[in-house]
Design a protein around this motif. Structure first.
Motif, short mmCIF file in Angstrom:
data_model
loop_
_atom_site.label_atom_id
_atom_site.label_comp_id
_atom_site.label_asym_id
_atom_site.label_seq_id
_atom_site.Cartn_x
_atom_site.Cartn_y
_atom_site.Cartn_z
N TRP A 7 0.83 -1.20 0.00
CA TRP A 7 0.00 0.00 0.00
C TRP A 7 0.87 1.26 0.00
CZ3 TRP A 7 -4.65 1.00 -1.45
CH2 TRP A 7 -5.63 0.01 -1.43
N LEU A 8 2.05 1.18 0.58
CA LEU A 8 2.95 2.34 0.54
C LEU A 8 3.38 2.65 -0.89
CD1 LEU A 8 5.29 1.66 3.62
CD2 LEU A 8 3.39 3.29 3.46
N LEU A 9 3.29 1.64 -1.76
CA LEU A 9 3.70 1.82 -3.15
C LEU A 9 2.54 2.28 -4.05
CD1 LEU A 9 5.86 -1.42 -3.55
CD2 LEU A 9 6.68 0.92 -3.18
N PHE A 10 1.41 2.64 -3.42
CA PHE A 10 0.22 3.01 -4.20
C PHE A 10 0.47 4.15 -5.20
CE2 PHE A 10 -3.98 5.06 -4.77
CZ PHE A 10 -4.62 4.00 -5.40
N PRO A 11 1.27 5.17 -4.85
CA PRO A 11 1.55 6.22 -5.86
C PRO A 11 2.18 5.64 -7.13
CG PRO A 11 2.18 6.98 -3.68
CD PRO A 11 1.85 5.53 -3.54
N PHE A 12 3.01 4.60 -6.98
CA PHE A 12 3.60 3.97 -8.15
C PHE A 12 2.55 3.20 -8.95
CE2 PHE A 12 7.11 4.51 -5.18
CZ PHE A 12 8.06 5.12 -5.99
N SER A 13 1.53 2.69 -8.26
CA SER A 13 0.44 2.01 -8.95
C SER A 13 -0.33 2.99 -9.83
CB SER A 13 -0.51 1.36 -7.93
OG SER A 13 0.11 0.28 -7.28
N ILE A 14 -0.53 4.20 -9.33
CA ILE A 14 -1.21 5.22 -10.13
C ILE A 14 -0.38 5.54 -11.38
CG2 ILE A 14 -1.99 7.61 -10.16
CD1 ILE A 14 -2.56 7.36 -7.16
N LEU A 15 0.93 5.70 -11.19
CA LEU A 15 1.81 5.97 -12.32
C LEU A 15 1.79 4.82 -13.31
CD1 LEU A 15 3.97 7.72 -13.69
CD2 LEU A 15 5.68 6.59 -12.24
N TYR A 16 1.85 3.60 -12.78
CA TYR A 16 1.81 2.40 -13.64
C TYR A 16 0.52 2.37 -14.46
CZ TYR A 16 1.48 -2.56 -14.89
OH TYR A 16 1.34 -3.74 -15.56
N ALA A 17 -0.62 2.64 -13.80
CA ALA A 17 -1.91 2.62 -14.49
C ALA A 17 -1.97 3.66 -15.61
CB ALA A 17 -3.04 2.84 -13.50
N LEU A 18 -1.39 4.83 -15.38
CA LEU A 18 -1.37 5.87 -16.40
C LEU A 18 -0.52 5.46 -17.60
CD1 LEU A 18 -1.04 9.04 -14.14
CD2 LEU A 18 -3.06 8.31 -15.43
N VAL A 19 0.62 4.83 -17.32
CA VAL A 19 1.48 4.36 -18.41
C VAL A 19 0.76 3.30 -19.23
CG1 VAL A 19 3.62 3.12 -18.94
CG2 VAL A 19 3.63 4.93 -17.21
N VAL A 20 0.09 2.36 -18.56
CA VAL A 20 -0.65 1.30 -19.26
C VAL A 20 -1.76 1.90 -20.11
CG1 VAL A 20 -2.22 -0.65 -18.93
CG2 VAL A 20 -0.09 -0.53 -17.62
N ARG A 21 -2.44 2.88 -19.55
CA ARG A 21 -3.56 3.51 -20.29
C ARG A 21 -3.03 4.23 -21.54
NH1 ARG A 21 -8.54 6.80 -17.49
NH2 ARG A 21 -9.81 7.02 -19.38
N PHE A 22 -1.90 4.93 -21.40
CA PHE A 22 -1.32 5.60 -22.57
C PHE A 22 -0.88 4.56 -23.61
CE2 PHE A 22 2.53 6.87 -24.85
CZ PHE A 22 2.03 7.94 -25.56
N ARG A 23 -0.26 3.50 -23.16
CA ARG A 23 0.22 2.46 -24.09
C ARG A 23 -0.95 1.86 -24.88
NH1 ARG A 23 0.96 -3.20 -23.69
NH2 ARG A 23 2.73 -3.97 -24.94
N ASN A 24 -2.03 1.54 -24.19
CA ASN A 24 -3.18 0.97 -24.88
C ASN A 24 -3.80 1.98 -25.85
OD1 ASN A 24 -3.25 -1.68 -23.85
ND2 ASN A 24 -4.25 -1.01 -21.96
N TRP A 25 -3.86 3.25 -25.43
CA TRP A 25 -4.38 4.28 -26.34
C TRP A 25 -3.49 4.38 -27.58
CZ3 TRP A 25 -1.74 8.64 -27.97
CH2 TRP A 25 -2.49 9.53 -28.77
N ALA A 26 -2.18 4.31 -27.40
CA ALA A 26 -1.27 4.44 -28.54
C ALA A 26 -1.46 3.31 -29.54
CB ALA A 26 0.17 4.46 -28.03
N TYR A 27 -1.70 2.10 -29.06
CA TYR A 27 -1.96 0.98 -29.97
C TYR A 27 -3.35 1.10 -30.60
CZ TYR A 27 2.26 -1.70 -28.98
OH TYR A 27 3.57 -2.12 -28.90
N ASP A 28 -4.34 1.48 -29.80
CA ASP A 28 -5.71 1.58 -30.33
C ASP A 28 -5.82 2.68 -31.39
OD1 ASP A 28 -6.51 -0.43 -28.62
OD2 ASP A 28 -7.27 0.93 -27.07
N SER A 29 -5.06 3.75 -31.22
CA SER A 29 -5.14 4.88 -32.16
C SER A 29 -4.24 4.70 -33.38
CB SER A 29 -4.75 6.17 -31.43
OG SER A 29 -3.39 6.12 -31.03
N GLY A 30 -3.37 3.70 -33.35
CA GLY A 30 -2.47 3.47 -34.46
C GLY A 30 -1.13 4.17 -34.32
#
Length: 343
Positions: A7-30
């Motif tokens: 739970w102390l690492l939760f800020p890194f989880s937020i960062l990780y989720a944002l990176v994953v979301r950007f990566r998926n958007w980049a593939y979905d958008s071409g």
């Protein structure tokens, strides 16, 4: 303590989720390139880390399609000590090819099984030799654009908040299920109430319109590597030393507990490579059990990582598992998968 630290690492989880979301958007958008193929390419994967039943599903789909097509199984070969592309052979070791690909090859010796980190390159390499390719654990391999995706979500993880790594165990949030063509809730209780089924379906419907299926694990008979079965005995007069190197061993322990006088558990991490020290510890623990009525039990996947010399000198049994669909859903699932493989 471990949970508190995560739970102390939760800020890194937020960062990780944002990176994953950007990566998926980049593939979905071409923006990032995905490669597709002319032959059927079917992906099996999950959103979480380990323990969803990818191997039983891979074996189920391969068994289903074997009579109709020459299907190659392609895996990353997690846990192997080699790199690059390899054809898996029945006499390989888990260190060469990984435990799950080796298990599949030994169960389906006539089928092509390959391992490679670069799944796109591997498909280019084998596409002229087969009619279709089945990939395990490749749902996040966005460089590949599959014809069909089977997403697995285990029942237990769906009972808790979906948290990304490193606080939770999810590679991406539930919104990632929108890429799936079918969703399978695995490792359900034997008797899953319709009310709970409906609740799970409603939760997923916020993200995907894909058909949703429900399965449970069916344990087969304990057997030795030569295929001989464990002799049945009346009464609980045996002690079992259970050795596991899997992500979630508790369901196995719960299944075995009522069948033995006592269960002693030696737990190792998922895909653990058993060292000489580990093997000595297992042997000594077994020798210290003060009864002649004792055996060692492991999983089918762990059996691939134990050396033959160790297997031969111990009363060692493994417990095969298979996937069983609930609510008589198997025929509908089979029809959808067969259509996905249609050339």
């Amino acid at each position: 303590m471990v949970r508190f630290f995560r739970w102390l690492l939760f800020p890194f989880s937020i960062l990780y989720a944002l990176v994953v979301r950007f990566r998926n958007w980049a593939y979905d958008s071409g923006l990032f390139k995905s490669t597709s193929f002319n032959l059927p390419v079917v992906v099996i994967g999950n959103l979480s880390v380990g323990g969803t039943g990818k191997s039983p599903m891979t074996e189920y789909v391969l068994q289903l399609m074997k009579p109709y097509l020459k299907v190659a199984v392609l895996s990353r070969g997690y846990g192997r000590k080699t790199v690059g592309f390899r054809y898996v052979e029945t006499d390989d070791t888990a260190k060469l090819v990984g435990d799950e690909p080796l298990q599949i090859k030994r169960k389906f010796p006539d089928s092509m099984v390959t391992v490679c980190e670069d799944r796109v390159w591997a498909i280019h390499n084998i596409q002229d030799e087969v009619d279709a390719v089945l990939l395990d654990d490749a749902y996040q391999h966005r460089k590949l654009k599959p014809r069909f995706s089977i997403l697995l979500l285990d029942y237990e993880s769906m009972q808790h908040p979906i948290l990304p790594l490193p606080t939770g165990n999810f590679r991406e949030p539930l919104r990632g299920s929108k890429r799936a063509d079918v969703v399978v809730i695995t490792k359900c209780p034997d008797e899953l109430p319709v009310s709970i089924k409906s609740t799970l379906s409603e939760r997923l419907r916020k993200y995907t319109s894909a058909p949703i299926f429900y399965t449970k694990i069916h344990y087969q008979q304990l057997q030795r590597v030569d295929g001989s079965l464990l002799e049945n005995k009346t009464g609980m007069d045996r002690i079992a030393l259970v050795v596991t190197g899997i992500a979630k061993p508790q369901p196995l322990l719960d299944y075995l507990q009522p069948q033995f006088k006592e269960i002693i558990h030696l737990a190792y991490r998922d895909h653990h490579s058993f060292s000489p020290t580990d093997l000595q510890k297992i042997s000594q623990t077994f020798a210290d059990i003060d009864t002649s009525e004792k055996i060692i039990i492991t999983t089918e996947k762990d059996m691939q990582r134990l050396p033959p010399s160790f297997v031969e000198k111990h009363p060692l049994y493994f417990l095969p598992i298979e996937q069983v669909f609930l609510y008589d859903q198997a025929p509908a699932f089979d029809r959808i998968v067969k259509r996905a493989f249609a050339c």
